[in-house]
Design a protein around this motif. Structure first.
Motif, short mmCIF file in Angstrom:
data_model
loop_
_atom_site.label_atom_id
_atom_site.label_comp_id
_atom_site.label_asym_id
_atom_site.label_seq_id
_atom_site.Cartn_x
_atom_site.Cartn_y
_atom_site.Cartn_z
N ILE A 91 2.94 11.20 133.86
CA ILE A 91 4.23 11.63 134.42
C ILE A 91 4.12 13.04 135.00
CG2 ILE A 91 6.60 12.32 133.82
CD1 ILE A 91 6.54 10.10 131.64
N LEU A 92 3.54 13.93 134.22
CA LEU A 92 3.60 15.35 134.59
C LEU A 92 2.56 15.77 135.62
CD1 LEU A 92 4.35 16.92 131.08
CD2 LEU A 92 5.97 16.41 132.92
N CYS A 93 1.52 14.93 135.81
CA CYS A 93 0.47 15.32 136.77
C CYS A 93 0.78 14.84 138.18
CB CYS A 93 -0.90 14.82 136.33
SG CYS A 93 -1.15 13.06 136.63
N GLN A 94 1.84 14.05 138.36
CA GLN A 94 2.11 13.48 139.69
C GLN A 94 2.41 14.58 140.71
OE1 GLN A 94 1.61 10.33 140.38
NE2 GLN A 94 1.21 9.90 138.22
N LYS A 95 2.09 14.25 141.96
CA LYS A 95 2.46 15.15 143.07
C LYS A 95 3.90 14.80 143.41
CE LYS A 95 0.50 16.94 147.31
NZ LYS A 95 -0.72 16.93 148.13
N VAL B 232 13.48 23.62 132.14
CA VAL B 232 12.11 24.13 131.96
C VAL B 232 11.34 23.93 133.28
CG1 VAL B 232 9.94 23.78 130.69
CG2 VAL B 232 12.14 23.58 129.50
N THR B 233 10.63 24.95 133.72
CA THR B 233 9.84 24.83 134.96
C THR B 233 8.58 24.02 134.68
OG1 THR B 233 10.65 26.97 135.68
CG2 THR B 233 8.66 26.15 136.78
N ILE B 234 8.48 22.90 135.37
CA ILE B 234 7.30 22.03 135.16
C ILE B 234 6.28 22.27 136.27
CG2 ILE B 234 6.54 19.63 134.90
CD1 ILE B 234 9.45 18.92 134.10
N GLU B 235 6.79 22.45 137.47
CA GLU B 235 5.94 22.68 138.66
C GLU B 235 4.97 23.83 138.38
OE1 GLU B 235 6.98 21.39 142.06
OE2 GLU B 235 5.31 22.42 143.05
N GLY B 236 3.69 23.54 138.47
CA GLY B 236 2.67 24.59 138.30
C GLY B 236 2.43 25.02 136.86
N ALA B 237 3.17 24.44 135.93
CA ALA B 237 3.04 24.87 134.53
C ALA B 237 1.72 24.38 133.93
CB ALA B 237 4.21 24.34 133.70
N ASP B 238 1.25 25.15 132.99
CA ASP B 238 0.06 24.79 132.21
C ASP B 238 0.57 24.00 131.00
OD1 ASP B 238 -2.59 25.00 131.50
OD2 ASP B 238 -2.64 27.15 131.96
N VAL B 239 0.33 22.70 130.99
CA VAL B 239 0.88 21.84 129.93
C VAL B 239 -0.24 21.34 129.04
CG1 VAL B 239 2.16 19.72 129.40
CG2 VAL B 239 2.77 21.07 131.42
N VAL B 240 -0.09 21.54 127.75
CA VAL B 240 -1.06 20.98 126.80
C VAL B 240 -0.37 19.85 126.04
CG1 VAL B 240 -2.36 21.41 124.68
CG2 VAL B 240 -2.50 23.01 126.59
N ILE B 241 -0.96 18.66 126.14
CA ILE B 241 -0.46 17.50 125.41
C ILE B 241 -1.42 17.25 124.26
CG2 ILE B 241 0.10 15.04 125.54
CD1 ILE B 241 0.55 15.49 128.60
N TYR C 66 9.65 17.75 139.76
CA TYR C 66 9.65 17.78 138.30
C TYR C 66 8.31 17.34 137.71
CZ TYR C 66 14.69 18.20 138.98
OH TYR C 66 15.93 18.61 139.38
N ALA C 67 7.24 17.59 138.44
CA ALA C 67 5.89 17.28 137.94
C ALA C 67 4.98 18.39 138.47
CB ALA C 67 5.46 15.89 138.39
N ASN C 68 3.84 18.01 139.09
CA ASN C 68 2.93 19.03 139.63
C ASN C 68 2.46 20.03 138.57
OD1 ASN C 68 2.62 18.39 142.42
ND2 ASN C 68 4.72 19.06 142.79
N ALA C 69 2.34 19.56 137.33
CA ALA C 69 1.85 20.45 136.28
C ALA C 69 0.33 20.32 136.18
CB ALA C 69 2.49 20.07 134.95
N THR C 70 -0.28 21.29 135.52
CA THR C 70 -1.71 21.21 135.22
C THR C 70 -1.83 20.77 133.77
OG1 THR C 70 -2.09 23.01 136.75
CG2 THR C 70 -3.86 22.52 135.17
#
Ligand SMILES: NC(=O)c1ccc[n+]([C@@H]2O[C@H](COP(=O)([O-])OP(=O)(O)OC[C@H]3O[C@@H](n4cnc5c(N)ncnc54)[C@H](OP(=O)(O)O)[C@@H]3O)[C@@H](O)[C@H]2O)c1
Length: 299
Positions: A179-183, A156-165, A186-190
């Protein structure tokens, strides 16, 4: 059930277990037997089941484990004293206090009393802080760590993805966001972190590339809340009455699986998605604790 868009948590957990087993073998060659101590307070039925599953998995992977069961009325000081002993015992690499604890015991005090080096649950404030700061070397809580691993290993592409938790709990939602907001790879998500005061949860969900549901509300995520092709990860474990079931209830997730699966690009079954990964990450954290403590001794 369709299977072509399923994220098979059991199979991915087996991959992680195989990697852990080979690290256990290397430790044993070096004369170190990784060990994990569980503490359970009282007789909560779900805690008994969870600790039993973790013990069996540890045994299968060659990790020594033992459980201390304390009576329900154990004072907090008694539990803290036991933790001091386990922290000081060099033959113990990981310590896990099974939640929930009886109401007279302050969980924050207890989680803070586990040595950060043995905190394989990742709940100690030092490890939580390291995770937030993006510092390596700390322990990541097992359930969000497991979800991260599921996403990575499913491509699954995480980089740049719009993630709703969905859910901002300390055990899943908040560390998942960290985890997912880190620079980082496998992170760099919004990230959008929704909770019970969020005004229009469905609106946020509909634009998400990845939805991670960790609220504890049975069947909350419906098909009309999911963008076609989105990845849906169901962390929730909810007991619903079912007179037809042997126990009179069954366990369901936070996602209306039957309705959402045809819309989702990828989706975890529940059970068989996140749950096995939580245990796999606990075993991996334990082996890492043993490796780090062995390296410390060698220095
Ligand atoms: N599979 C596994 O291995 C595993 C491991 C851990 C947890 N779980 C499951 O994951 C779920 C969450 O666990 P947790 O420990 O994170 O729970 P938690 O600490 O109680 O957090 C639940 C979160 O959901 C939010 N919430 C509840 N109802 C909501 C609603 N109607 N709309 C929007 N937000 C809502 C709460 O909002 P507020 O903050 O505003 O109250 C809270 O942030 C549970 O079902 C638990 O059993 C599964």
């Amino acid at each position: 059930m369709l299977t072509d868009n399923l994220i098979d948590g059991r199979a991915i957990a087996q991959e992680v277990h195989a990697e852990t087993e080979s690290r256990v073998a290397s430790l044993k060659l070096a004369g170190v037997e990784p060990s994990l101590m569980f503490i359970r307070v009282g007789e909560d039925p779900a805690s008994k089941v969870y600790v039993g599953m973790k013990e069996r998995t540890a045994a299968r992977l060659g990790i020594r484990s033992d459980t201390t069961v304390l009576p329900e009325n154990t004072p907090e000081t008694g539990l803290l004293e036991l933790l001091r002993k386990l922290n000081a015992d060099a033959s113990v690499h990981g310590v896990l206090v099974q939640a929930p604890l009886p109401v007279h015991i302050d969980e924050t005090n207890v989680f803070s009393a586990v040595s950060p080096a043995k905190d394989v649950d990742g709940f100690h404030p030092l490890n939580a802080g390291k995770l937030m700061l993006g510092e390596g070397g700390g322990f990541v809580p097992c359930t969000p760590g497991g979800v991260h691993e599921l996403l990575i290993r499913s491509g699954v592409t995480i980089e740049g993805a719009d993630v709703v938790i969905l859910g901002r709990g300390n055990i899943v939602g908040k560390p998942m966001a960290a985890i997912l907001c880190q620079k980082a790879k496998y992170a760099n998500a919004t990230i959008t972190l929704c909770h019970s005061r969020s005004r229009d949860v469905a609106k946020y969900c509909r634009r998400a590339d990845i939805i991670i549901a960790a609220m504890g509300v049975a069947g909350f995520v419906k098909a009309n809340m999911v963008k076609p092709g989105a990845t849906v990860i169901d962390v929730g474990v909810n007991r619903v009455d079912d007179p037809a079931a042997e126990k009179g209830y069954r366990l369901v997730g936070d996602v209306d699986f039957a309705a959402v699966q045809p819309v989702a690009g990828k989706i975890t079954p529940n059970p068989g998605g996140v749950g096995p990964m939580t245990i796999a990450m606990l075993m991996r954290n334990t082996v890492r604790a043993a490796e780090q403590q062995t390296d410390e001794c060698a220095r």
